[in-house]
Design a protein around this motif. Sequence first.
Motif, PDB file in Angstrom:
ATOM      1  N   ASP A  37       0.858  -1.177   0.000  1.00 16.21           N
ATOM      2  CA  ASP A  37       0.000   0.000   0.000  1.00 16.21           C
ATOM      3  C   ASP A  37       0.896   1.229   0.000  1.00 16.21           C
ATOM      4  O   ASP A  37       1.545   1.525   1.002  1.00 16.21           O
ATOM      5  CB  ASP A  37      -0.907   0.011   1.225  1.00 16.21           C
ATOM      6  CG  ASP A  37      -1.937   1.133   1.170  1.00 16.21           C
ATOM      7  OD1 ASP A  37      -1.820   2.015   0.291  1.00 16.21           O
ATOM      8  OD2 ASP A  37      -2.857   1.142   2.016  1.00 16.21           O
ATOM      9  N   PRO A  38       0.953   1.959  -1.113  1.00 19.76           N
ATOM     10  CA  PRO A  38       1.800   3.158  -1.169  1.00 19.76           C
ATOM     11  C   PRO A  38       1.443   4.184  -0.099  1.00 19.76           C
ATOM     12  O   PRO A  38       2.289   4.964   0.330  1.00 19.76           O
ATOM     13  CB  PRO A  38       1.526   3.713  -2.574  1.00 19.76           C
ATOM     14  CG  PRO A  38       1.016   2.548  -3.362  1.00 19.76           C
ATOM     15  CD  PRO A  38       0.263   1.707  -2.379  1.00 19.76           C
ATOM     16  N   ALA A  39       0.189   4.159   0.352  1.00 25.42           N
ATOM     17  CA  ALA A  39      -0.246   5.128   1.362  1.00 25.42           C
ATOM     18  C   ALA A  39       0.153   4.715   2.769  1.00 25.42           C
ATOM     19  O   ALA A  39      -0.058   5.469   3.722  1.00 25.42           O
ATOM     20  CB  ALA A  39      -1.758   5.322   1.288  1.00 25.42           C
ATOM     21  N   GLY A  40       0.693   3.512   2.919  1.00 28.96           N
ATOM     22  CA  GLY A  40       1.106   3.048   4.231  1.00 28.96           C
ATOM     23  C   GLY A  40       0.213   1.948   4.755  1.00 28.96           C
ATOM     24  O   GLY A  40      -0.966   1.862   4.410  1.00 28.96           O
ATOM     25  N   SER A  41       0.791   1.086   5.585  1.00 25.77           N
ATOM     26  CA  SER A  41       0.043  -0.020   6.155  1.00 25.77           C
ATOM     27  C   SER A  41      -0.717   0.442   7.392  1.00 25.77           C
ATOM     28  O   SER A  41      -0.620   1.589   7.805  1.00 25.77           O
ATOM     29  CB  SER A  41       1.003  -1.161   6.518  1.00 25.77           C
ATOM     30  OG  SER A  41       1.944  -0.710   7.471  1.00 25.77           O
ATOM     31  N   GLY A  42      -1.462  -0.487   7.989  1.00 20.93           N
ATOM     32  CA  GLY A  42      -2.232  -0.154   9.183  1.00 20.93           C
ATOM     33  C   GLY A  42      -3.691  -0.508   9.023  1.00 20.93           C
ATOM     34  O   GLY A  42      -4.162  -0.863   7.937  1.00 20.93           O
ATOM     35  N   TYR A  43      -4.443  -0.371  10.114  1.00 14.52           N
ATOM     36  CA  TYR A  43      -5.834  -0.814  10.143  1.00 14.52           C
ATOM     37  C   TYR A  43      -6.708  -0.052   9.154  1.00 14.52           C
ATOM     38  O   TYR A  43      -7.677  -0.594   8.628  1.00 14.52           O
ATOM     39  CB  TYR A  43      -6.379  -0.650  11.566  1.00 14.52           C
ATOM     40  CG  TYR A  43      -7.712  -1.333  11.783  1.00 14.52           C
ATOM     41  CD1 TYR A  43      -7.784  -2.696  12.060  1.00 14.52           C
ATOM     42  CD2 TYR A  43      -8.904  -0.620  11.713  1.00 14.52           C
ATOM     43  CE1 TYR A  43      -8.994  -3.328  12.268  1.00 14.52           C
ATOM     44  CE2 TYR A  43     -10.130  -1.247  11.920  1.00 14.52           C
ATOM     45  CZ  TYR A  43     -10.164  -2.601  12.198  1.00 14.52           C
ATOM     46  OH  TYR A  43     -11.380  -3.230  12.390  1.00 14.52           O
ATOM     47  N   THR A  44      -6.364   1.208   8.883  1.00 12.96           N
ATOM     48  CA  THR A  44      -7.205   2.009   7.998  1.00 12.96           C
ATOM     49  C   THR A  44      -6.880   1.800   6.524  1.00 12.96           C
ATOM     50  O   THR A  44      -7.567   2.345   5.660  1.00 12.96           O
ATOM     51  CB  THR A  44      -7.057   3.506   8.334  1.00 12.96           C
ATOM     52  OG1 THR A  44      -5.669   3.872   8.235  1.00 12.96           O
ATOM     53  CG2 THR A  44      -7.558   3.785   9.742  1.00 12.96           C
ATOM     54  N   SER A  45      -5.851   1.015   6.235  1.00 14.09           N
ATOM     55  CA  SER A  45      -5.511   0.734   4.839  1.00 14.09           C
ATOM     56  C   SER A  45      -6.611  -0.100   4.188  1.00 14.09           C
ATOM     57  O   SER A  45      -7.250  -0.928   4.829  1.00 14.09           O
ATOM     58  CB  SER A  45      -4.182  -0.020   4.767  1.00 14.09           C
ATOM     59  OG  SER A  45      -3.945  -0.513   3.464  1.00 14.09           O
ATOM     60  N   THR A  46      -6.809   0.123   2.904  1.00  8.07           N
ATOM     61  CA  THR A  46      -7.807  -0.654   2.158  1.00  8.07           C
ATOM     62  C   THR A  46      -7.150  -1.544   1.105  1.00  8.07           C
ATOM     63  O   THR A  46      -7.817  -2.052   0.208  1.00  8.07           O
ATOM     64  CB  THR A  46      -8.809   0.291   1.462  1.00  8.07           C
ATOM     65  OG1 THR A  46      -8.085   1.164   0.576  1.00  8.07           O
ATOM     66  CG2 THR A  46      -9.577   1.115   2.485  1.00  8.07           C
ATOM     67  N   ALA A  47      -5.835  -1.753   1.236  1.00  7.48           N
ATOM     68  CA  ALA A  47      -5.091  -2.479   0.208  1.00  7.48           C
ATOM     69  C   ALA A  47      -5.543  -3.928   0.064  1.00  7.48           C
ATOM     70  O   ALA A  47      -5.387  -4.517  -1.010  1.00  7.48           O
ATOM     71  CB  ALA A  47      -3.590  -2.430   0.518  1.00  7.48           C
ATOM     72  N   ALA A  48      -6.086  -4.520   1.126  1.00  4.05           N
ATOM     73  CA  ALA A  48      -6.468  -5.930   1.068  1.00  4.05           C
ATOM     74  C   ALA A  48      -7.949  -6.141   0.795  1.00  4.05           C
ATOM     75  O   ALA A  48      -8.380  -7.278   0.601  1.00  4.05           O
ATOM     76  CB  ALA A  48      -6.085  -6.625   2.375  1.00  4.05           C
TER      77      ALA A  48
END
Length: 804
Positions: free
Chosen positions: A741-752
């Motif tokens: 995720d170019p925007a960064g990992s974490g709970y708020t990421s939507t990459a998955a």
Amino acid sequence: MRQVGSVLWPKLRTLQIYGANTGVGKTVVSTLLLKRLKKHLPDYDVRYVKPVSTGPLTEADNRGVLSKTLYQFDEPLSPHIAARTAKEPIDDQSILLRLDEELSSYASGKDGFVVVETAGGVLSPAPSGNTQADFYRPLRLPVSLVGDHKLGGIATTISAWESLHVRGYDVGSVMLFEESRYDNHTYLKDYFADRGILTVSLPPPPAPATSLSDDEKQMSQYYADACTVPALERVITQALEAHTTRLTQLQSLPARAEKTIWHPFMQHTERTERNILAIDSAYGDYFQTYQSLPPSESQTRQRFERESHVLKPAFDGSASWWTQGLGHGNPKLALTAAHAAGRYGHVMFGGAAHEPAVGLAEMLLRNVGNPRLSRVFYTDNGSTGMEVAVKMALKAASKRYGWDAGMERGEGRGDQVRILGLKGSYHGDTMGTMDCSEPSVYNRKVEWYKGKGHWFDFPLVKMKEGKWLVEPPQGMEDVFGPPQEFENLDQVFELPDRGAVAEKYERYLKNELERLAAQGIKFGALIMEPVILGAGGMLFADPLFQHTLVKVVREHAPSLYQTQGPTTEQPDELSWRGIPVVFDEVFTGLYRLGRFSSSSFLQTAPDISVHAKLLTGGLLPLCTTLASESIFDAFLSNDKTDALLHGHSYTAHAVGCDIAKFSLQTMMEMDRGGKWNGFKKQWAIPTTGISGLRGKRATVATALAENWSMWSKDFVTEISYEEKVESLFALGSVLAISMKDPAGSGYTSTAATGLRDQLLAGTDVADSVIHSRVLGNVLYLMASMTTTRETLESIEEVVKAAIK
């Protein structure tokens, strides 16, 4: 592998005929029902299927309707004995697949009704030796039970119904012949009426004639007369109405839930009827789900019209939020629960004892592999179990070091005691456990939250491009050094062989603790999730870091914990030292990672450990907090207010404890009996790859891996090279895939989320889908401890295709 699940079609009605015993007239009753169906539903395609039949074909099998026998054995014996004469072994899955295909072939076209007749009684053996009730359970067809009209038939009929009911079948009607001498039908009619089940009596067939031709004539006349009785009409009407009701309820569930349910961990501005999954039932590793998406969005119109299947199997990829151990619909679990419910119901546990609770406590202490632990405290879920653990630890530390809460003297909040932990920790949603986690998406906006601790950042274990790495936190390379590379996972857990890195960890941790102590902060406990931090994002912590952290907090001088005056500390080798160490094994314990206790991975033993999730095999909520005697002693005094004043109305409920005993015993037997050896072998280290292991373990490592996964090594390695995948790991039944995720990992990421949605939507070629959960940019999947290699192979293929 094709997955067989519950069957339900809009235009095809099914009814499975079970018998309370052999010789109760299932074939005669089925014939009457079929003949009445032809009269009552003249425009329907009425069919008869007998999956397994023993004995020579007779005239009774020709009912004037389209009929099919799938497996015919000439010998008039029990199917499990008759099947021995088959040229090839006949397994349950093969029969169910063939039956599913046969029924599916009737589902397109005009309206239809299929009667499926079983062989023998409800608990008679199938060809494999499995009971019929268990054998047919994956399909969960609606049932009509043919009762026993003979002497003793009341008992056998009720017993047969209970056997079906406890396994999750829907029994809509009971049919039996009238017998004036015993009048069973009158008693059973009243008995089942209280349970909402239609019971009807039918005219008995005539006694066999002396000649075959005469017998054919009188049976033909009997069928012509008896098929007109109103009772059959009522059975058919009930079956039709039950089919409509089931469809209507399933189709309405998402809309009804959208109006009434407040779902956990969901932003409801994003919720619609379309993303609420309707679950009709569950069996094994699969939910049976209602597919609400229009056919144009989920599959081709042509395939939809051909199959028109309302239900679709969905692999339970979160193992029902981490609790599933022995498979959905496990009949042994259900029977264990039923027995405990019948014996105890629920009995209060204050100052009382019962065998399920005491036996479970003894089993846990005997097998957890921790000589420190000697006491078991019961709660109802992981969060409350951890709340108790925090109370235990802080009380013990406060008493030993002379801290004072000051509340009794009206001195405000007195000494402020904090905890040590790891970043990304999550121990539950009760007030105390929430304060034991750093500010995060789970607690930051909760009005009463005040984080009361210090949380260390730590190196992570992950696989990238086929290599196992231990990566330091971003910006801490100067403290921990560059990423460490390992040829295999066993090397990561060889803690004594990683001495140079351990020295770096120890130096860093001692410096940090001294810095914190200089600020006057009092720490009363170290709380960690061993190996994997679950809700924080499936973070695989370096076991060496966790091991070293325990070592450091135990070896520090008491002065670093801000003692006031003389300390009462006189610990023996089993007493807690420094500060109490609490392991949150709610998620990682009880074989989730392949071992009974996840603390064994860290080669250290906590003073308190908490166990839930897999404890009851996924059937009921229950939690146990295990503590050492020195922790227990901290609550002893002549003042009741010094006791652990914590409890629940359902503390140590007997049903949950009995199920837990069965669940743990089953998994221990699987472990000792080598049920997981196939998984362990595929992770075994080749002879050429054991250079980093100590010689005494080399021969063992080549046969069975000590650190293994149910997910295949080849699959995990292949996925690690995919461009969209940042990293992944597999351990025990857990697979966690971190998406880039170019925007960064974490709970708020939507990459998955895209991968999650794709797995649930399925494909035109797959007969099942995968239901999964995401934690930010991490998609994780879990197996139950009974999942087969064949099942996981099919799941792995779908996941690979979706990622590619």
